[in-house]
Design a protein around this motif. Structure first.
Motif, PDB file in Angstrom:
ATOM      1  N   THR A 204     -17.728  21.867  -1.128  1.00 40.85           N
ATOM      2  CA  THR A 204     -16.659  21.478  -0.198  1.00 40.85           C
ATOM      3  C   THR A 204     -17.125  20.330   0.688  1.00 40.85           C
ATOM      4  O   THR A 204     -16.391  19.360   0.895  1.00 40.85           O
ATOM      5  CB  THR A 204     -16.236  22.676   0.664  1.00 40.85           C
ATOM      6  N   LEU A 205     -18.336  20.419   1.187  1.00 41.80           N
ATOM      7  CA  LEU A 205     -18.883  19.371   2.047  1.00 41.80           C
ATOM      8  C   LEU A 205     -18.912  18.024   1.334  1.00 41.80           C
ATOM      9  O   LEU A 205     -18.479  16.999   1.880  1.00 41.80           O
ATOM     10  CB  LEU A 205     -20.287  19.745   2.514  1.00 41.80           C
ATOM     11  N   LEU A 206     -19.375  18.018   0.096  1.00 41.06           N
ATOM     12  CA  LEU A 206     -19.445  16.773  -0.665  1.00 41.06           C
ATOM     13  C   LEU A 206     -18.047  16.240  -0.985  1.00 41.06           C
ATOM     14  O   LEU A 206     -17.797  15.034  -0.903  1.00 41.06           O
ATOM     15  CB  LEU A 206     -20.255  16.985  -1.951  1.00 41.06           C
ATOM     16  N   ALA A 207     -17.126  17.112  -1.323  1.00 44.60           N
ATOM     17  CA  ALA A 207     -15.746  16.684  -1.584  1.00 44.60           C
ATOM     18  C   ALA A 207     -15.132  16.063  -0.333  1.00 44.60           C
ATOM     19  O   ALA A 207     -14.428  15.047  -0.413  1.00 44.60           O
ATOM     20  CB  ALA A 207     -14.910  17.865  -2.067  1.00 44.60           C
ATOM     21  N   LEU A 208     -15.425  16.638   0.817  1.00 39.09           N
ATOM     22  CA  LEU A 208     -14.913  16.076   2.072  1.00 39.09           C
ATOM     23  C   LEU A 208     -15.552  14.722   2.383  1.00 39.09           C
ATOM     24  O   LEU A 208     -14.870  13.812   2.872  1.00 39.09           O
ATOM     25  CB  LEU A 208     -15.146  17.055   3.225  1.00 39.09           C
ATOM     26  N   ARG A 209     -16.831  14.569   2.079  1.00 38.90           N
ATOM     27  CA  ARG A 209     -17.489  13.263   2.269  1.00 38.90           C
ATOM     28  C   ARG A 209     -16.842  12.202   1.388  1.00 38.90           C
ATOM     29  O   ARG A 209     -16.652  11.055   1.807  1.00 38.90           O
ATOM     30  CB  ARG A 209     -18.966  13.364   1.914  1.00 38.90           C
ATOM     31  N   MET A 210     -16.540  12.575   0.146  1.00 35.12           N
ATOM     32  CA  MET A 210     -15.882  11.627  -0.770  1.00 35.12           C
ATOM     33  C   MET A 210     -14.522  11.231  -0.235  1.00 35.12           C
ATOM     34  O   MET A 210     -14.167  10.047  -0.233  1.00 35.12           O
ATOM     35  CB  MET A 210     -15.723  12.253  -2.155  1.00 35.12           C
ATOM     36  N   ALA A 211     -13.749  12.214   0.197  1.00 28.48           N
ATOM     37  CA  ALA A 211     -12.417  11.923   0.732  1.00 28.48           C
ATOM     38  C   ALA A 211     -12.508  10.985   1.926  1.00 28.48           C
ATOM     39  O   ALA A 211     -11.716  10.043   2.044  1.00 28.48           O
ATOM     40  CB  ALA A 211     -11.712  13.223   1.110  1.00 28.48           C
ATOM     41  N   LYS A 212     -13.488  11.217   2.786  1.00 24.85           N
ATOM     42  CA  LYS A 212     -13.666  10.347   3.954  1.00 24.85           C
ATOM     43  C   LYS A 212     -14.050   8.929   3.522  1.00 24.85           C
ATOM     44  O   LYS A 212     -13.537   7.947   4.058  1.00 24.85           O
ATOM     45  CB  LYS A 212     -14.732  10.928   4.877  1.00 24.85           C
ATOM     46  N   ALA A 213     -14.932   8.806   2.545  1.00 27.55           N
ATOM     47  CA  ALA A 213     -15.344   7.484   2.054  1.00 27.55           C
ATOM     48  C   ALA A 213     -14.153   6.698   1.519  1.00 27.55           C
ATOM     49  O   ALA A 213     -14.064   5.487   1.706  1.00 27.55           O
ATOM     50  CB  ALA A 213     -16.411   7.633   0.973  1.00 27.55           C
ATOM     51  N   PHE A 214     -13.231   7.404   0.856  1.00 31.53           N
ATOM     52  CA  PHE A 214     -12.051   6.749   0.287  1.00 31.53           C
ATOM     53  C   PHE A 214     -10.877   6.696   1.256  1.00 31.53           C
ATOM     54  O   PHE A 214      -9.830   6.148   0.925  1.00 31.53           O
ATOM     55  CB  PHE A 214     -11.602   7.470  -0.986  1.00 31.53           C
ATOM     56  N   ASP A 215     -11.033   7.314   2.436  1.00 29.74           N
ATOM     57  CA  ASP A 215      -9.946   7.397   3.415  1.00 29.74           C
ATOM     58  C   ASP A 215      -8.713   8.036   2.780  1.00 29.74           C
ATOM     59  O   ASP A 215      -7.605   7.507   2.847  1.00 29.74           O
ATOM     60  CB  ASP A 215      -9.622   6.017   3.991  1.00 29.74           C
ATOM     61  N   THR A 216      -8.932   9.196   2.158  1.00 27.90           N
ATOM     62  CA  THR A 216      -7.860   9.936   1.506  1.00 27.90           C
ATOM     63  C   THR A 216      -8.118  11.420   1.701  1.00 27.90           C
ATOM     64  O   THR A 216      -8.956  11.802   2.508  1.00 27.90           O
ATOM     65  CB  THR A 216      -7.749   9.545   0.009  1.00 27.90           C
ATOM     66  N   THR A 217      -7.407  12.252   0.962  1.00 30.55           N
ATOM     67  CA  THR A 217      -7.591  13.700   1.068  1.00 30.55           C
ATOM     68  C   THR A 217      -8.307  14.237  -0.162  1.00 30.55           C
ATOM     69  O   THR A 217      -8.296  13.606  -1.225  1.00 30.55           O
ATOM     70  CB  THR A 217      -6.236  14.426   1.196  1.00 30.55           C
ATOM     71  N   VAL A 218      -8.882  15.406  -0.011  1.00 30.55           N
ATOM     72  CA  VAL A 218      -9.548  16.068  -1.138  1.00 30.55           C
ATOM     73  C   VAL A 218      -8.539  16.332  -2.259  1.00 30.55           C
ATOM     74  O   VAL A 218      -8.864  16.196  -3.439  1.00 30.55           O
ATOM     75  CB  VAL A 218     -10.222  17.388  -0.674  1.00 30.55           C
ATOM     76  N   GLU A 219      -7.300  16.673  -1.894  1.00 31.79           N
ATOM     77  CA  GLU A 219      -6.271  16.963  -2.893  1.00 31.79           C
ATOM     78  C   GLU A 219      -5.932  15.753  -3.762  1.00 31.79           C
ATOM     79  O   GLU A 219      -5.537  15.920  -4.915  1.00 31.79           O
ATOM     80  CB  GLU A 219      -4.985  17.488  -2.227  1.00 31.79           C
ATOM     81  N   ILE A 220      -6.090  14.559  -3.232  1.00 29.29           N
ATOM     82  CA  ILE A 220      -5.876  13.346  -4.029  1.00 29.29           C
ATOM     83  C   ILE A 220      -7.017  13.181  -5.031  1.00 29.29           C
ATOM     84  O   ILE A 220      -6.797  12.795  -6.172  1.00 29.29           O
ATOM     85  CB  ILE A 220      -5.773  12.095  -3.122  1.00 29.29           C
ATOM     86  N   LEU A 221      -8.234  13.502  -4.610  1.00 29.90           N
ATOM     87  CA  LEU A 221      -9.405  13.313  -5.471  1.00 29.90           C
ATOM     88  C   LEU A 221      -9.574  14.400  -6.517  1.00 29.90           C
ATOM     89  O   LEU A 221     -10.054  14.124  -7.614  1.00 29.90           O
ATOM     90  CB  LEU A 221     -10.682  13.242  -4.620  1.00 29.90           C
ATOM     91  N   PHE A 222      -9.210  15.642  -6.193  1.00 23.29           N
ATOM     92  CA  PHE A 222      -9.463  16.773  -7.092  1.00 23.29           C
ATOM     93  C   PHE A 222      -8.198  17.594  -7.305  1.00 23.29           C
ATOM     94  O   PHE A 222      -7.500  17.913  -6.352  1.00 23.29           O
ATOM     95  CB  PHE A 222     -10.560  17.684  -6.517  1.00 23.29           C
ATOM     96  N   GLN A 223      -7.943  17.934  -8.578  1.00 20.90           N
ATOM     97  CA  GLN A 223      -6.798  18.765  -8.923  1.00 20.90           C
ATOM     98  C   GLN A 223      -7.255  19.845  -9.905  1.00 20.90           C
ATOM     99  O   GLN A 223      -8.130  19.600 -10.736  1.00 20.90           O
ATOM    100  CB  GLN A 223      -5.676  17.960  -9.588  1.00 20.90           C
ATOM    101  N   LEU A 224      -6.639  21.007  -9.810  1.00 20.65           N
ATOM    102  CA  LEU A 224      -6.942  22.089 -10.735  1.00 20.65           C
ATOM    103  C   LEU A 224      -6.386  21.788 -12.120  1.00 20.65           C
ATOM    104  O   LEU A 224      -5.272  21.276 -12.247  1.00 20.65           O
ATOM    105  CB  LEU A 224      -6.359  23.412 -10.239  1.00 20.65           C
ATOM    106  N   ASP A 225      -7.144  22.139 -13.140  1.00 24.65           N
ATOM    107  CA  ASP A 225      -6.648  22.114 -14.515  1.00 24.65           C
ATOM    108  C   ASP A 225      -5.813  23.365 -14.733  1.00 24.65           C
ATOM    109  O   ASP A 225      -5.901  24.319 -13.963  1.00 24.65           O
ATOM    110  CB  ASP A 225      -7.812  22.158 -15.523  1.00 24.65           C
ATOM    111  N   ASP A 226      -5.046  23.396 -15.829  1.00 23.68           N
ATOM    112  CA  ASP A 226      -4.271  24.591 -16.146  1.00 23.68           C
ATOM    113  C   ASP A 226      -5.157  25.823 -16.278  1.00 23.68           C
ATOM    114  O   ASP A 226      -4.795  26.905 -15.845  1.00 23.68           O
ATOM    115  CB  ASP A 226      -3.472  24.394 -17.436  1.00 23.68           C
ATOM    116  N   HIS A 227      -6.343  25.672 -16.867  1.00 22.97           N
ATOM    117  CA  HIS A 227      -7.211  26.833 -17.048  1.00 22.97           C
ATOM    118  C   HIS A 227      -7.951  27.228 -15.774  1.00 22.97           C
ATOM    119  O   HIS A 227      -8.577  28.259 -15.719  1.00 22.97           O
ATOM    120  CB  HIS A 227      -8.187  26.599 -18.202  1.00 22.97           C
ATOM    121  N   ASP A 228      -7.861  26.410 -14.701  1.00 23.56           N
ATOM    122  CA  ASP A 228      -8.483  26.739 -13.417  1.00 23.56           C
ATOM    123  C   ASP A 228      -7.585  27.633 -12.550  1.00 23.56           C
ATOM    124  O   ASP A 228      -8.058  28.255 -11.635  1.00 23.56           O
ATOM    125  CB  ASP A 228      -8.800  25.471 -12.614  1.00 23.56           C
ATOM    126  N   GLU A 229      -6.295  27.618 -12.858  1.00 24.74           N
ATOM    127  CA  GLU A 229      -5.346  28.346 -12.009  1.00 24.74           C
ATOM    128  C   GLU A 229      -5.359  29.824 -12.302  1.00 24.74           C
ATOM    129  O   GLU A 229      -5.680  30.298 -13.301  1.00 24.74           O
ATOM    130  CB  GLU A 229      -3.933  27.774 -12.192  1.00 24.74           C
TER     131      GLU A 229
END
Length: 67
Positions: free
Chosen positions: A42-67
């Motif tokens: 989670t920490l790394l995903a948040l760092r990435m989102a901050k670097a891109f000035d976006t949200t974690v949800e934009i960067l990462f999405q669940l696959d059908d088999h993840d749900e």
């Protein structure tokens, strides 16, 4: 889990090495995340989102088999 890191990187014209440096990991580690071989903390995903000035949800999405 799907991600849009490569697309977001291209928008900023950043190499894997540049982004990796910005978020404090190795280029190899970033490559593993981009290719879906590794799911970041989670920490790394948040760092990435901050670097891109976006949200974690934009960067990462669940696959059908993840749900």
């Amino acid at each position: 889990m799907k991600n849009t890191i490569k697309v977001e990187r291209a928008k900023k014209n950043w190499t894997q090495a540049e982004l990796a440096t910005r978020i404090g990991i190795s280029r190899q580690g970033l490559n593993s995340i981009e290719t879906g071989k590794f799911v970041p903390s989670t920490l790394l995903a948040l760092r990435m989102a901050k670097a891109f000035d976006t949200t974690v949800e934009i960067l990462f999405q669940l696959d059908d088999h993840d749900e």
